[in-house]
Design a protein around this motif. Sequence first.
Motif, PDB file in Angstrom:
ATOM      1  N   TYR A  80       0.849  -1.179   0.000  1.00  0.00           N
ATOM      2  CA  TYR A  80       0.000   0.000   0.000  1.00  0.00           C
ATOM      3  C   TYR A  80       0.888   1.233   0.000  1.00  0.00           C
ATOM      4  CZ  TYR A  80      -3.277   3.406   1.927  1.00  0.00           C
ATOM      5  OH  TYR A  80      -4.047   4.498   2.150  1.00  0.00           O
ATOM      6  N   GLN A 117      -1.556   6.303  -3.953  1.00  0.00           N
ATOM      7  CA  GLN A 117      -2.125   5.441  -4.983  1.00  0.00           C
ATOM      8  C   GLN A 117      -3.582   5.692  -5.227  1.00  0.00           C
ATOM      9  OE1 GLN A 117      -1.380   1.417  -4.105  1.00  0.00           O
ATOM     10  NE2 GLN A 117       0.577   1.415  -5.147  1.00  0.00           N
ATOM     11  N   ASP A 127      -8.771   7.196   2.884  1.00  0.00           N
ATOM     12  CA  ASP A 127      -8.722   5.738   2.793  1.00  0.00           C
ATOM     13  C   ASP A 127      -9.013   5.137   4.145  1.00  0.00           C
ATOM     14  OD1 ASP A 127      -5.947   5.325   0.475  1.00  0.00           O
ATOM     15  OD2 ASP A 127      -8.034   5.917   0.195  1.00  0.00           O
ATOM     16  N   VAL A 184      -8.240   2.103   6.468  1.00  0.00           N
ATOM     17  CA  VAL A 184      -7.205   1.090   6.539  1.00  0.00           C
ATOM     18  C   VAL A 184      -7.265   0.379   7.870  1.00  0.00           C
ATOM     19  CG1 VAL A 184      -5.664   2.339   5.015  1.00  0.00           C
ATOM     20  CG2 VAL A 184      -5.519   2.720   7.442  1.00  0.00           C
ATOM     21  N   GLY A 225       2.381   0.369   4.729  1.00  0.00           N
ATOM     22  CA  GLY A 225       2.757   1.232   3.619  1.00  0.00           C
ATOM     23  C   GLY A 225       4.249   1.403   3.677  1.00  0.00           C
ATOM     24  N   ILE A 259      -3.448  -5.482  -2.856  1.00  0.00           N
ATOM     25  CA  ILE A 259      -4.311  -4.302  -2.914  1.00  0.00           C
ATOM     26  C   ILE A 259      -5.477  -4.525  -3.859  1.00  0.00           C
ATOM     27  CG2 ILE A 259      -4.303  -1.830  -3.341  1.00  0.00           C
ATOM     28  CD1 ILE A 259      -2.402  -2.325  -1.291  1.00  0.00           C
ATOM     29  N   ASN A 300      -5.506  -0.930   2.499  1.00  0.00           N
ATOM     30  CA  ASN A 300      -4.081  -1.184   2.467  1.00  0.00           C
ATOM     31  C   ASN A 300      -3.774  -2.662   2.398  1.00  0.00           C
ATOM     32  OD1 ASN A 300      -5.114  -1.591   5.001  1.00  0.00           O
ATOM     33  ND2 ASN A 300      -3.243  -1.012   6.053  1.00  0.00           N
ATOM     34  N   GLY A 301      -4.802  -3.459   2.138  1.00  0.00           N
ATOM     35  CA  GLY A 301      -4.536  -4.866   1.926  1.00  0.00           C
ATOM     36  C   GLY A 301      -4.641  -5.723   3.173  1.00  0.00           C
TER      37      GLY A 301
END
Lengths: 363, 325
Positions: free
Chosen positions: A133, A137, A160, A162, A182, A283, A314-315
Amino acid sequence: MSAATALPPAPSSLPPPPSAGSTFEAPPLAVIPGDDLTRYILHHPPPSNSQQSDARKHKKSRSNAGDANRNSEDEARLPPKLGTGLICIQLPTNDKNNNNINSSIRIQATVAGRLVYRQNSRTWFVASNPRRYHLSQSPAATPISSNNMSKVTSNMGVGDRVIGIVEDQKASADYYRINIFGSHSALLHVLSFEGATKRNRPQLEPGSLVYCRVIKGFAGGRMDPELSCKVGSGSGNNSSSSKGKSVYNDEEEDDGGASGKDWMTNEGTYGPLNGGTSFRVSIGLARELLLPENAVLSALDKSGIPFEIAIGVNGMVWVNSPDPEITIMILNAIKNSEVMPEDKVRGMVKVMVKNVKKELMDE
Amino acid sequence: MTSYPRPSNRKPSTLRPLSAELSPLHRSDGSASLKCGNTHILAAVQGPIAPRIPNRERYDRGIVSVAFSKGLVMMSNAAAGGGNSSGGVVQDEDNKDSGANKSANTMTSLPVPLPSGGGATERELEYFLRDALSSCIMLERYPRCVIQVVIQIVQADGSVLGTAVNCAVMALMDAGIAMRGLAVAATCVAINRSPLSRAEDMDIDASDKEQNKSDGVTIWLDPTAEEESGEGHGMVVIVVDASKIPKQLKSSSITSISNDMDQVELNAEQDDANIITSFTYGSPLSLDGLLSSIESSKQSCAAFTAFMRLAVEQKVQKEEQTLWS
C-alpha cells in the motif's frame, strides 16, 4: 501552450502502437512502463450518450473514427482524464518537421498492467495489482491540460480506510504509532476516537488491530501520515483532531454516513478490532472485496454462517466469527478467490461451507 | 560461414532462449525469475519501504538499494565445483579442479561475473545496478522511502550482470513501482581480430552484415561463460532506455567518425536509444568494439522489451479472468 487546433482525423485504421519492439496490431491491453499511449488516449472517440457502457466492463472499445479536440467546449468532447499509472509529459518541441501540436505531449504508462477506460468518468488508468500500500495510490484523475505537469499532489490517500497494527507508544504519549503496511508507519492520536476524553479513552496495546481512516497523507514526504478513528468530516477539513464529540457533517460528507457512536459501544465504525484474525492480501483483492457485488463475500453471506469482516484498502483483512474453523474457512475462501474466476468462486464457497458445517456438527 | 564461430554455434546476434516468471516469491512486493539460457537470476523487490537507518532517507526522493544476496560472498572464495548457487555449467574440467588451480578468468568468476583480475567487487556491481535502476524509477514519487532490490544468482553462465539488470527491472514492474522508462541491458562480447591470421577470412565475411564486423571487431550478443572467458574477449553491458529505442533499428546512429577516432558524432535527429549506463569487463575494448556493441545492443534490447511485454500480458490476462470481476 497555444490553443489546440483540431486534430487531423485519425486514419481509418489505427497505426500500430509506437512502442518499442512491439508486435501488436490491436491497441495494447497490457502496457509496460514507458509505453507511449498518446495515440490511444487522445484519439479515443468522445463517449456518446446513447451507449453508456456498464461501469464494470473493462473492455476498452476502440473506434476508428476518433478524434478528440482538447479544448472544445462541446460536452461530449471534454478531455479525457488520466488516473493511476499514467503521466502526461511535455516534450521539448524541437521537432521542426512535425507541426502537429500533439507531438509535444506524450502520455506514458508508469506501471505495468492493463489499460482501462472508464466511460462514466472518462478516465484512463492502468490497473495493476500491487502488494504494498502506498499512500499516493488513490486514483485522482487529472484532466490533461498544460497546467498539470506538476508532480503528484500531496493529498493522495486521504480518506482511505485502513486496518493497522499498533506498534508502540514510545515515540510520544500523545500518539500511537501504527503500521499500515505502507512505506512508513502512521500516527494515531490517542484521543481521536469517538467521544474520547483524556480520562476515558481506549487503551490500545501494541499488536492490536485498529480500523481507521487516513486524515493526512504523506504531504510530499515530509510528514508521517496521520490516522483517526473518528467519523469523517468534510474532505477539506484537516483538523479532525478537534476535541469533543464528532459532528455529522452534512455538506461534504466524506464518510458515507458512517455511524459515529462512542468508542465504548462497539457499534461505531472505527476503532480497535477485537478477536478474530487478520491477514494480508494484495491491494487489488482488497479493492475487489470492497465492491458491492463481490462474489465471495456475497456467497459467504448467503450461506448463512455468522461472521464479521473488515477490509482495509491497504490490503489488510480482518475476520471474526464464533468458531475458529469458520474463521479459517473464510480466510481460505477469500485467498482462493483471488486466483479463481468468478463463476467458480461461488461453487468453491458452497463446498467449503458445507465441509465446515459438517465438521462443526460432528464435534 | 563465420570465421570466428561461437562455441555454442549460435549466430552472433542471437540471444539465448529466455524464460521468465513474474511473482515467484509471495512475500516480496515484487519478484521475477529470469532464465537466459543457463543463466538463472532471481530478483526480489521490497518497496517502497522505510529505510532502516534513518540517516539514509532523503526527504524529497526515494533511494534504490541493491544487494546481491549473501550467498555470493561465500561462493567466490570457496571451491566452486559442486557449489549450489552457481551450477558448474561453465566447463566440465573445472568441476574437478581444486580451488587453487583455477585460472583467474574462469571459476572464481562464476558467481561474480567478473574475473577477479578485474578488481570489481560486489559493491561495484551493486552500485552499477543501483544507478541503472535509479534513472528509470520515478523516485520523486517515493520520498523518504527505500526501494530494495535483492538479486540472487541461481545459476551463472555468462551475461550475469546484464541478466541481473533485466531481472531487476521485471521485478520492479511486478511490484508496481512507477517507472518512466525501462532499463534493458544487453551484454556483448567484442573480439578484436587477432593480428596473426584471419586476413583471408576477411574477404569471405566482408559482405556479411549480420556479423557486425567492422574494422576487425566481432560482436557476439549474450555470451555464455565460456564465450566470456576467451582470451582477448572484452565484455560490455549496455543498459538502454527501452522506451526510446528508435523504430528503425538498422540505421546507424553514428553519422560520422573523424579520422583519428577522436570524435564521434551521434545522430541526434533520431530519437536515439538513450544509453543509461554501461559496464565493461574482460579484456579492454577498442573504440570499434564499443561502437559496434552499441549498435548490436539495440537489437537485443528491442527483443527483450518484446519479451517483457509478453510476460506482462500473460500476467494481465490471468488477472483479468480471476481478479477483476
